[in-house]
Design a protein around this motif. Structure first.
Motif, PDB file in Angstrom:
ATOM      1  N   MET A   1       5.701  12.163 -22.358  1.00 36.47           N
ATOM      2  CA  MET A   1       6.142  11.545 -21.120  1.00 36.47           C
ATOM      3  C   MET A   1       4.943  11.300 -20.228  1.00 36.47           C
ATOM      4  O   MET A   1       4.486  12.179 -19.515  1.00 36.47           O
ATOM      5  CB  MET A   1       7.115  12.476 -20.388  1.00 36.47           C
ATOM      6  CG  MET A   1       8.510  12.433 -20.915  1.00 36.47           C
ATOM      7  SD  MET A   1       9.502  13.629 -20.049  1.00 36.47           S
ATOM      8  CE  MET A   1       9.855  14.736 -21.382  1.00 36.47           C
ATOM      9  N   GLY A 141      20.164  20.211 -11.494  1.00 37.39           N
ATOM     10  CA  GLY A 141      19.384  20.005 -12.718  1.00 37.39           C
ATOM     11  C   GLY A 141      18.552  21.211 -13.137  1.00 37.39           C
ATOM     12  O   GLY A 141      17.904  21.166 -14.171  1.00 37.39           O
ATOM     13  N   GLY A 142      18.541  22.280 -12.331  1.00 37.86           N
ATOM     14  CA  GLY A 142      17.835  23.492 -12.730  1.00 37.86           C
ATOM     15  C   GLY A 142      16.350  23.475 -12.407  1.00 37.86           C
ATOM     16  O   GLY A 142      15.828  22.563 -11.755  1.00 37.86           O
ATOM     17  N   THR A 144      13.605  23.044 -14.092  1.00 40.00           N
ATOM     18  CA  THR A 144      12.690  21.996 -14.557  1.00 40.00           C
ATOM     19  C   THR A 144      12.722  20.805 -13.602  1.00 40.00           C
ATOM     20  O   THR A 144      11.682  20.219 -13.285  1.00 40.00           O
ATOM     21  CB  THR A 144      13.048  21.571 -15.989  1.00 40.00           C
ATOM     22  OG1 THR A 144      13.048  22.745 -16.799  1.00 40.00           O
ATOM     23  CG2 THR A 144      12.050  20.593 -16.546  1.00 40.00           C
ATOM     24  N   ALA A 145      13.914  20.462 -13.124  1.00 39.03           N
ATOM     25  CA  ALA A 145      14.023  19.368 -12.158  1.00 39.03           C
ATOM     26  C   ALA A 145      13.278  19.735 -10.877  1.00 39.03           C
ATOM     27  O   ALA A 145      12.575  18.902 -10.292  1.00 39.03           O
ATOM     28  CB  ALA A 145      15.487  19.065 -11.863  1.00 39.03           C
ATOM     29  N   ASN A 148       9.549  19.302 -11.383  1.00 42.51           N
ATOM     30  CA  ASN A 148       9.122  17.901 -11.338  1.00 42.51           C
ATOM     31  C   ASN A 148       8.863  17.466  -9.904  1.00 42.51           C
ATOM     32  O   ASN A 148       7.885  16.793  -9.603  1.00 42.51           O
ATOM     33  CB  ASN A 148      10.175  16.997 -11.975  1.00 42.51           C
ATOM     34  CG  ASN A 148      10.270  17.191 -13.474  1.00 42.51           C
ATOM     35  OD1 ASN A 148       9.343  17.716 -14.092  1.00 42.51           O
ATOM     36  ND2 ASN A 148      11.389  16.789 -14.054  1.00 42.51           N
TER      37      ASN A 148
ATOM     38  N   LEU B  62      17.185  14.124 -19.026  1.00 46.80           N
ATOM     39  CA  LEU B  62      16.063  14.341 -19.951  1.00 46.80           C
ATOM     40  C   LEU B  62      14.909  15.009 -19.210  1.00 46.80           C
ATOM     41  O   LEU B  62      14.371  16.008 -19.665  1.00 46.80           O
ATOM     42  CB  LEU B  62      15.584  13.030 -20.583  1.00 46.80           C
ATOM     43  CG  LEU B  62      14.349  13.253 -21.471  1.00 46.80           C
ATOM     44  CD1 LEU B  62      14.713  14.080 -22.694  1.00 46.80           C
ATOM     45  CD2 LEU B  62      13.722  11.952 -21.896  1.00 46.80           C
ATOM     46  N   TYR B  63      14.577  14.459 -18.040  1.00 47.91           N
ATOM     47  CA  TYR B  63      13.433  15.022 -17.309  1.00 47.91           C
ATOM     48  C   TYR B  63      13.742  16.418 -16.791  1.00 47.91           C
ATOM     49  O   TYR B  63      12.838  17.210 -16.566  1.00 47.91           O
ATOM     50  CB  TYR B  63      13.026  14.084 -16.174  1.00 47.91           C
ATOM     51  CG  TYR B  63      12.595  12.748 -16.704  1.00 47.91           C
ATOM     52  CD1 TYR B  63      11.378  12.624 -17.361  1.00 47.91           C
ATOM     53  CD2 TYR B  63      13.425  11.642 -16.628  1.00 47.91           C
ATOM     54  CE1 TYR B  63      10.992  11.407 -17.905  1.00 47.91           C
ATOM     55  CE2 TYR B  63      13.042  10.425 -17.162  1.00 47.91           C
ATOM     56  CZ  TYR B  63      11.827  10.319 -17.797  1.00 47.91           C
ATOM     57  OH  TYR B  63      11.444   9.123 -18.341  1.00 47.91           O
ATOM     58  N   ALA B  64      15.027  16.686 -16.560  1.00 51.29           N
ATOM     59  CA  ALA B  64      15.396  18.001 -16.050  1.00 51.29           C
ATOM     60  C   ALA B  64      15.519  19.023 -17.168  1.00 51.29           C
ATOM     61  O   ALA B  64      15.711  20.198 -16.896  1.00 51.29           O
ATOM     62  CB  ALA B  64      16.722  17.909 -15.305  1.00 51.29           C
ATOM     63  N   CYS B  65      15.415  18.573 -18.412  1.00 53.09           N
ATOM     64  CA  CYS B  65      15.775  19.480 -19.505  1.00 53.09           C
ATOM     65  C   CYS B  65      14.591  20.329 -19.956  1.00 53.09           C
ATOM     66  O   CYS B  65      13.549  19.799 -20.350  1.00 53.09           O
ATOM     67  CB  CYS B  65      16.307  18.693 -20.697  1.00 53.09           C
ATOM     68  SG  CYS B  65      16.920  19.810 -21.979  1.00 53.09           S
TER      69      CYS B  65
END
Ligand SMILES: Cc1cc2nc3c(=O)[nH]c(=O)nc-3n(C[C@H](O)[C@H](O)[C@H](O)COP(=O)(O)OP(=O)(O)OC[C@H]3O[C@@H](n4cnc5c(N)ncnc54)[C@H](O)[C@@H]3O)c2cc1C
Ligand code: SF4
Ligand code: SF4
Lengths: 487, 378
Positions: A1, A141-142, A144-145, A148, B62-65
């Motif tokens: 990505m 989204g947890g 990881t979100a 980001n 996807l980006y949050a996964c």
């Protein structure tokens, strides 16, 4: 990505003397980096993991514990200072550092706003799909979100972020952190930390914030504490929580906090990968069946624990099992009610076949099941609740939910202890400055997140606490570090 | 690999991925899919199809996964479900007779659209060339005012009907029957209520599932924005306006007996111009997003189908606008032929284009709305 600002080749052109060096790339590190940058300092952030695996155990998290005096869109009811403090002291057996606990409880109320201002999104209760939780707020989204958003915010502020670049050594001299060695791995997708290229750089940062988590991914370290049993552990989170920094600090005279032998263990599916399986590996259906070890014997009352601590209790029990493995066995009825799982249960039409599939002595498993089924009793007359089923005259007993296990097919989830974090860290003062064994502090060294969480949580756990500690003390440490360099 | 095997693999992967999501659930604030999936633990072929159509491909999950590739679990929900949708479009196609061939149209969207457009435009140019004397074809239409039937001198009215309504009628029949089969497979028990229908239409209009639970979608990469949703809504409005223009023209022609071309300030021209402009802007915007987007959350075939549809829409809208602008010049005849060619291609490809997603999605949203209403009653 491919994303904006993905700085790959980490070892090159590192500033030799950054104002503030942040070590780590999870909640605590990002909050520290953002806070220090806003405080006017130049910030270099070193994340040992490659970009795709950035963010440590934060990647796997979902919610954080917050104080709120009134209902908010994120948490119903209220959760005030006294209740939060009381929960913390109860969960940790009164061992939390009182001053730090006050800071945590106080500042936790502002952490969701602070995160939101940095672009982090929360999931409101009104979404209607969250478990009811008065004491925590859920990330949309947890983790990881959230990461980001925080990485994007840090980049926008001009934080210099390097992936695949970890701290390997450091030196404390006369109450100061003198230098830090870091090494970059070629930006590969490998999760192994041992493939690190030998390109080393020595940095002399003016201040350092260590936010690099615990040592739960370090097998050698676990073995030194747990012996051979450590080989049977599964690490639920990042393979990069290897504890080099913690090791170096303790070696150079930093005061330890917490329990060197402690670990937060939960029951996970034994088929999970050795690292980073995260939340989905959990096994939760013990109350619906019986748990037997490799010899086919039951090990504990499966219906006894109801509090949220039950997951951790099973983790400890599994660590004590021969080979650190045990199986939860369900019958057809239990299987229908089992929560969604990462791996399907091992299925068999009868107990014989199940014993063979699990490599358990057949006679032993049959005996255990027969004794169990003979001992189950329905609830007292008039009580319709299935939870009222219990055993009589069985050791260990099954005090609740003890339905007979007779309906084929039979199914089993093999389980191992899954390590979430360790309880060993560095002691800090109320400014998050790292304390020395012989009194005093390291003037330019700060710590936040799981590496200092044992000050507040030398044992026990409350859901959402680790993230709260990361946000609150990450911010504080970043601000203090900036103040130290900018003045 | 045969298409059956391929379908089998696609299903197996969707089952595997959604199984992990069911155990995780972190993304349940982004859209309806995750809770809907949890309610379907059996994950039958029809369940998976329904879930795939429910996913709007916003890419947030996807980006949050934490399990996104290259993680060992390799969870890529948007891509997996995009593949499922592709398979579903082919599998539900009516009539199934040439589905092997037509599957290729779905697989190679851009190539198919290019060939068919070139063919259709060529056909129209050839027809006009053969049937219209060149003095008429290239005469300056500056003297020709609106309402004189100038278009019909190039192509007679019945010719336009043949080119327009025959393929369109076929497309509607084919899509309608495909959707009917789909609905029969997924429809929850009980009858469709107006309320549920209203709720599903509301979901379409606001594109609720493209809001990412509030902050928007990961249009390009892991940053959230509402751009794609806005562009998609604009495209929908543009299409509806163009459709309304056609209806208005038909009404004027048949009921009022007025002859095209219509004056600039008439309903068909105004509606058509606005619709054409909206479509053009939206299509250009969406295509730019597509060009710049990270491709990991998409499937190559699905992407090609998207681009093909955008391309067709662009051709129809732009040739229509150019025709309008230059209808009083000697170029009108040729432009009319080109425009009608693009319309013909568009209609011919409708059942084998991304257009069909609208129907499947609406039905899946409707099924969810009905189930929601059912749950609230209990
Ligand atoms: C499956 C799972 C679920 C969880 N869920 C929750 C939850 O819902 N709520 C909650 O509060 N807590 C949860 N936790 C606990 C979690 O540990 C904390 O939420 C949080 O991750 C702690 O943040 P941190 O920044 O201290 O550490 P981490 O997020 O673990 O970050 C440590 C970082 O340091 C980096 N690093 C390590 N060593 C070095 C080095 N030598 N040099 C450079 N960088 C290095 C790592 O790569 C990593 O980026 C969960 C943990 C797991 C495993
Ligand atoms: S996409 Fe990933 S993070 Fe989201 S629910 Fe599925 S497994 Fe969990
Ligand atoms: S709509 Fe978005 S969040 Fe929902 S499943 Fe599809 S890509 Fe994921």
């Amino acid at each position: 990505m491919g994303a904006p600002g993905a700085t790959a080749a980490a070892g090159h052109d590192l500033p030799e003397q950054p104002d503030v060096l942040v070590v780590g790339g999870g909640t605590a590190a990002l909050c520290a980096a953002i806070a220090a940058r806003r405080g006017g300092a130049g910030v270099l952030l070193l994340e040992q993991a490659p970009r795709w695996l950035r963010g440590g155990n934060t990647r796997h998290s979902r919610n954080l514990r917050i104080r709120h005096e009134v209902p908010t869109p994120l948490s119903p009811g209220c959760y005030d200072r006294d209740e939060f403090c009381a929960d913390l002291q109860r969960a940790t057996g009164g061992s939390a550092d009182a001053a730090l606990a006050r800071l945590l409880v106080e500042h936790s109320a502002r952490s969701t706003d602070w995160l939101a201002a940095a672009g982090v999104q929360f999931q409101p209760v009104a979404s209607g799909v969250l478990p009811r939780s008065r004491k925590t707020a859920f990330l949309l989204g947890g983790g990881t979100a959230m990461l980001n958003r925080l990485y994007a915010a840090a980049e926008a502020l001009g934080v210099d972020i390097r992936y695949s670049c970890g701290v390997t050594d450091l030196k404390l001299e006369r109450g100061r952190l003198a230098w830090v060695d870091c090494a970059s791995a070629s930006a590969s997708t490998s999760t192994s930390t041992s493939t690190r290229a030998s390109e080393r750089t020595r940095l002399r940062p003016r201040a350092v914030v260590v936010c690099c988590g615990g040592a739960q991914a370090n097998r050698a370290w676990l073995r030194s504490r747990w012996g051979d049993a450590a080989d049977g552990f599964i690490n639920r989170g990042t393979p990069h929580a290897t504890g080099e920094v913690l090791h170096c600090l303790l070696r150079d005279g930093v005061r330890a906090a917490g329990d060197p032998d402690g670990a937060y263990l939960v029951a996970v599916d034994a088929r999970s990968p050795a690292d980073d399986g995260g939340i989905v590996t959990r096994v939760r259906c013990m109350p619906a069946g019986i748990v037997v070890d490799g010899t086919g014997r039951r090990i504990h009352d499966e219906g006894g624990d109801t509090a949220s601590t039950r997951y951790a209790l099973w983790g400890r029990r599994l660590a004590d099992c021969p080979g650190q493995i045990a199986h939860v066995i369900l019958d057809g009825q239990g299987l229908r009610g089992a929560p969604p799982s990462l791996y399907p249960p091992l299925l068999a039409d009868d107990v014989d076949a199940l014993a063979a599939a699990l490599s358990i002595p057949r006679a032993a498993l049959e005996k255990t099941l027969a004794e169990y089924n003979a001992a189950v009793r329905p609830p007292a007359a008039g009580d319709e609740d299935v939870a009222g089923w219990h055993t009589e005259g069985l050791t260990p007993p099954k005090s609740r939910h003890a339905l007979p296990l007779t309906e084929p097919p039979f199914g089993a989830y093999p389980m191992r202890p899954g390590i979430t974090f360790t309880y060993h860290g560095v002691a800090v003062d109320a400014d998050t400055r790292v304390r020395l064994e012989d009194g005093g502090v390291v003037e330019n060294l700060f710590a936040a997140g799981m590496i200092m969480a044992p000050n507040l949580m030398p044992r026990g756990y409350l859901s959402g606490l680790a993230m709260s500690i990361g946000v609150v003390f990450g911010r504080l440490a970043g601000e203090e570090a900036a103040r130290h360099v900018v003045g | 690999m045969s298409s059956d095997e391929c379908l089998h693999d696609t299903r197996a992967e969707a089952r595997r991925v959604l199984g992990i999501c069911n155990a995780c659930g972190y993304c349940n604030g982004f859209c309806d899919l995750f809770e809907a999936s949890k309610r379907r633990p059996a994950a039958t072929a029809v369940d998976l199809e329904h879930l795939a159509h429910l996913c709007h491909g916003c890419r947030n999950c996807l980006y949050a996964c934490q399990y996104a590739p290259p993680h060992a679990f390799g969870v890529n929900v948007p891509k997996t479900l995009a593949r499922m949708r592709q398979r579903s479009y082919v599998e539900r196609l009516w009539p199934g007779t040439w589905s092997g061939w037509l599957a290729a149209a779905f697989r190679h969207g851009v190539l198919t659209a290019s060939l068919v457009s070139v063919g259709a435009i060529g056909l129209l140019l050839w027809l006009v060339w053969m049937s219209v004397p060149s003095e008429v074809l290239f005469s300056a239409h500056s003297g020709v005012q609106s309402g004189t039937g100038a278009f019909y001198r190039i192509l007679p009215w019945w010719g336009m009907v043949l080119i327009g309504f025959l393929p369109l009628g076929w497309a509607m029949l084919s899509i309608g029957l495909s959707l009917r089969r789909y609905w029969r497979a997924i429809a929850p028990p009980g009858s469709v209520s107006w309320r549920a229908l209203g709720s599903a239409l509301h979901d379409v209009v606001v594109m609720r599932n493209l809001r990412g639970g509030g902050p928007g979608c990961n249009d390009l990469d892991d940053r959230a924005s509402h751009l794609r949703r806005r562009l998609h809504q604009t495209l929908l409005v543009g299409l509806l306006l163009s459709f309304a223009a056609t209806l208005a023209a038909t009404f004027q022609h048949h009921v009022l007996g007025w002859q095209a071309p219509y004056p600039l300030l008439s309903a068909p021209v105004l509606l058509g111009t606005c619709g054409g402009l909206a479509m053009t802007c939206a299509v250009v915007g969406l295509a730019r997003l597509k060009r710049r987007e990270d491709r990991s959350p998409t499937d190559a075939e699905a992407r090609s189908l998207d681009l093909a549809f955008l391309g067709l829409l662009f051709l129809v809208a732009v040739t229509g606008l150019v025709l309008l602008a230059l209808r009083a010049t000697p170029a009108m005849g040729v432009l009319l032929a080109v425009h009608l060619g693009t319309v013909l291609a568009f209609f011919l490809l409708l059942p084998y284009s991304k257009f069909v997603h609208a129907g499947y999605r609406l039905l899946s949203l409707l099924a969810e709305a009905l189930e929601r209403a059912g749950r609230q009653q209990v």
